[in-house]
Scaffold this active site. Structure first.
Site, PDB file in Angstrom:
ATOM      1  CE1 TYR A 189      -3.568   2.678   0.739  1.00 13.81           C
ATOM      2  CE2 TYR A 189      -2.115   3.364   2.523  1.00 13.81           C
ATOM      3  CZ  TYR A 189      -3.213   3.594   1.711  1.00 13.81           C
ATOM      4  OH  TYR A 189      -3.931   4.762   1.859  1.00 13.81           O
TER       5      TYR A 189
HETATM    6  N1  LIG Z   1      -9.006   7.127   5.871  1.00 16.60           N
HETATM    7  C1  LIG Z   1      -7.696   7.356   5.964  1.00 16.60           C
HETATM    8  O1  LIG Z   1      -7.128   7.474   7.073  1.00 16.60           O
HETATM    9  C2  LIG Z   1      -6.861   7.495   4.729  1.00 16.60           C
HETATM   10  C3  LIG Z   1      -5.529   7.884   4.892  1.00 16.60           C
HETATM   11  C4  LIG Z   1      -4.727   8.041   3.780  1.00 16.60           C
HETATM   12  C5  LIG Z   1      -5.245   7.812   2.519  1.00 16.60           C
HETATM   13  N2  LIG Z   1      -6.534   7.415   2.389  1.00 16.60           N
HETATM   14  C6  LIG Z   1      -7.019   7.191   1.022  1.00 16.60           C
HETATM   15  O2  LIG Z   1      -8.257   7.826   0.848  1.00 16.60           O
HETATM   16  C7  LIG Z   1      -8.983   7.157  -0.183  1.00 16.60           C
HETATM   17  C8  LIG Z   1     -10.422   7.002   0.286  1.00 16.60           C
HETATM   18  O3  LIG Z   1     -10.456   6.207   1.457  1.00 16.60           O
HETATM   19  P1  LIG Z   1     -11.517   6.430   2.613  1.00 16.60           P
HETATM   20  O4  LIG Z   1     -10.785   6.605   3.865  1.00 16.60           O
HETATM   21  O5  LIG Z   1     -12.512   7.446   2.203  1.00 16.60           O
HETATM   22  O6  LIG Z   1     -12.177   4.978   2.706  1.00 16.60           O
HETATM   23  P2  LIG Z   1     -13.451   4.356   1.961  1.00 16.60           P
HETATM   24  O7  LIG Z   1     -14.681   5.073   2.408  1.00 16.60           O
HETATM   25  O8  LIG Z   1     -13.393   2.902   2.186  1.00 16.60           O
HETATM   26  O9  LIG Z   1     -13.192   4.706   0.422  1.00 16.60           O
HETATM   27  C9  LIG Z   1     -12.618   3.838  -0.492  1.00 16.60           C
HETATM   28  C10 LIG Z   1     -13.379   4.029  -1.777  1.00 16.60           C
HETATM   29  O10 LIG Z   1     -12.746   3.274  -2.812  1.00 16.60           O
HETATM   30  C11 LIG Z   1     -13.773   2.685  -3.586  1.00 16.60           C
HETATM   31  N3  LIG Z   1     -13.294   1.488  -4.259  1.00 16.60           N
HETATM   32  C12 LIG Z   1     -12.574   0.474  -3.718  1.00 16.60           C
HETATM   33  N4  LIG Z   1     -12.404  -0.493  -4.640  1.00 16.60           N
HETATM   34  C13 LIG Z   1     -13.033  -0.058  -5.765  1.00 16.60           C
HETATM   35  C14 LIG Z   1     -13.221  -0.613  -7.054  1.00 16.60           C
HETATM   36  N5  LIG Z   1     -12.701  -1.821  -7.384  1.00 16.60           N
HETATM   37  N6  LIG Z   1     -13.932   0.093  -7.967  1.00 16.60           N
HETATM   38  C15 LIG Z   1     -14.453   1.300  -7.648  1.00 16.60           C
HETATM   39  N7  LIG Z   1     -14.304   1.880  -6.442  1.00 16.60           N
HETATM   40  C16 LIG Z   1     -13.611   1.202  -5.516  1.00 16.60           C
HETATM   41  C17 LIG Z   1     -14.832   2.329  -2.586  1.00 16.60           C
HETATM   42  O11 LIG Z   1     -16.085   2.167  -3.260  1.00 16.60           O
HETATM   43  P3  LIG Z   1     -16.951   0.795  -3.123  1.00 16.60           P
HETATM   44  O12 LIG Z   1     -17.222   0.573  -1.682  1.00 16.60           O
HETATM   45  O13 LIG Z   1     -18.152   1.100  -3.941  1.00 16.60           O
HETATM   46  O14 LIG Z   1     -16.081  -0.285  -3.728  1.00 16.60           O
HETATM   47  C18 LIG Z   1     -14.809   3.534  -1.672  1.00 16.60           C
HETATM   48  O15 LIG Z   1     -15.696   4.541  -2.125  1.00 16.60           O
HETATM   49  C19 LIG Z   1      -8.237   5.850  -0.458  1.00 16.60           C
HETATM   50  O16 LIG Z   1      -7.505   5.992  -1.652  1.00 16.60           O
HETATM   51  C20 LIG Z   1      -7.262   5.729   0.711  1.00 16.60           C
HETATM   52  O17 LIG Z   1      -6.063   5.095   0.322  1.00 16.60           O
HETATM   53  C21 LIG Z   1      -7.367   7.248   3.462  1.00 16.60           C
END
Ligand SMILES: NC(=O)c1ccc[n+]([C@@H]2O[C@H](COP(=O)([O-])OP(=O)(O)OC[C@H]3O[C@@H](n4cnc5c(N)ncnc54)[C@H](OP(=O)(O)O)[C@@H]3O)[C@@H](O)[C@H]2O)c1
Length: 249
Positions: free
Chosen positions: A159
């Site tokens: 990751y």
């Molecule tokens: N939360 C944190 O602390 C954090 C920190 C650093 C970076 N990030 C980054 O922020 C981004 C969003 O994460 P989040 O925290 O908001 O968590 P999240 O709510 O789980 O968001 C992840 C998103 O990715 C989508 N996704 C995953 N696989 C997919 C696929 N095969 N096709 C289409 N969509 C897909 C999911 O949609 P579905 O459920 O519809 O598949 C979901 O909307 C990610 O890139 C993560 O690496 C998060």
């Protein structure tokens, strides 16, 4: 083939991963900025439809962005419906939790799944949307990276590598796609979404050690996305938003 839509009207944004978490907040902020917003999700269909329905002019598209032609399908649908695409925000992503020292647990399959979603995913959007983004003359691509791609740490080694790779890709794209498209990254630390809901230990660490003594909210990342879109002299940059965690030795 469907007749091409007229490109007039409010600007159009695609939010990949807009059904939940950070992406959903970005969709809401883009709506407030007057965008017509296309929310893309794969499994969270009800959530995605609800986000789209809450917007003035929202549309939900279901697409598994791990599939090779998914980005092209999304972009073609957008072109046919609106005739333009001004902004792509790639907030979709995946990970698995594996301690970095557990080398044996990181199979080729783990690498392939993570790189496919976190690196090839945004790349495929760039390829599919390049000409539409350039056509308006002021296109924006913003990728949600991660602190894990800047510092040591993160939910797993692949990751962290995937986020470092997408950061560098966006730097190179900022160079390659100027002057018509700007490309930037927001790299969050710990943000309260479903992604982190059971990360109790890390939450305590951030709350204790980070200079701002708290975790972040999705709206705070969405605000940076809007800020980068407004920052017309910025391209190829990575903005870290971690409450100052990375300042701690
Ligand atoms: N939360 C944190 O602390 C954090 C920190 C650093 C970076 N990030 C980054 O922020 C981004 C969003 O994460 P989040 O925290 O908001 O968590 P999240 O709510 O789980 O968001 C992840 C998103 O990715 C989508 N996704 C995953 N696989 C997919 C696929 N095969 N096709 C289409 N969509 C897909 C999911 O949609 P579905 O459920 O519809 O598949 C979901 O909307 C990610 O890139 C993560 O690496 C998060």
């Amino acid at each position: 083939m469907a007749e091409k839509a007229n490109a007039s009207g409010n600007p159009v944004a695609v939010v990949a991963g807009g059904s939940t978490g950070i992406g959903a907040s970005v969709a809401t902020r883009l709506d407030e900025e007057g965008y017509r917003v296309v929310v893309v999700g794969s499994k969270s269909v009800e959530e995605g439809k609800a986000v789209a329905a809450s917007l003035h002019d929202g549309l939900f598209l279901q697409a598994d962005l791990g599939e090779a032609d998914a980005a092209q399908h999304v972009v073609t649908a957008v072109e046919n419906r609106y005739g333009r695409l001004d902004t792509v925000v790639y907030a979709a992503g995946t990970t698995v939790r594996i301690p970095h020292s557990d080398i044996q647990a990181v199979t080729d399959e783990v690498w392939e799944d993570i790189l496919r979603m976190n690196v090839l995913g945004p790349w495929r959007f760039v390829r599919a949307a390049e000409s539409l983004l350039k056509r308006g003359g002021q296109g924006n691509l913003i990728v949600v990276g991660a602190l894990a791609g800047v510092d040591t740490g993160g939910s797993s080694l692949p990751y962290a590598v995937s986020k470092a790779a997408v950061h560098h890709m966006c730097k190179l794209l900022g160079w390659a796609l100027g002057p018509h498209v700007r490309v930037n990254v927001v790299a969050p630390g710990f943000i309260e979404t479903r992604w982190t809901e059971d990360w109790a230990e890390l939450r305590s660490l951030v709350t204790e050690k980070a200079p701002l003594h708290r975790t972040g909210r999705p709206e705070e990342i969405a605000e940076i996305v809007i800020g980068l879109m407004r920052s017309t002299y910025v391209t190829g940059q990575v903005v870290v938003a971690d409450g100052g965690l990375s300042l701690v030795p």
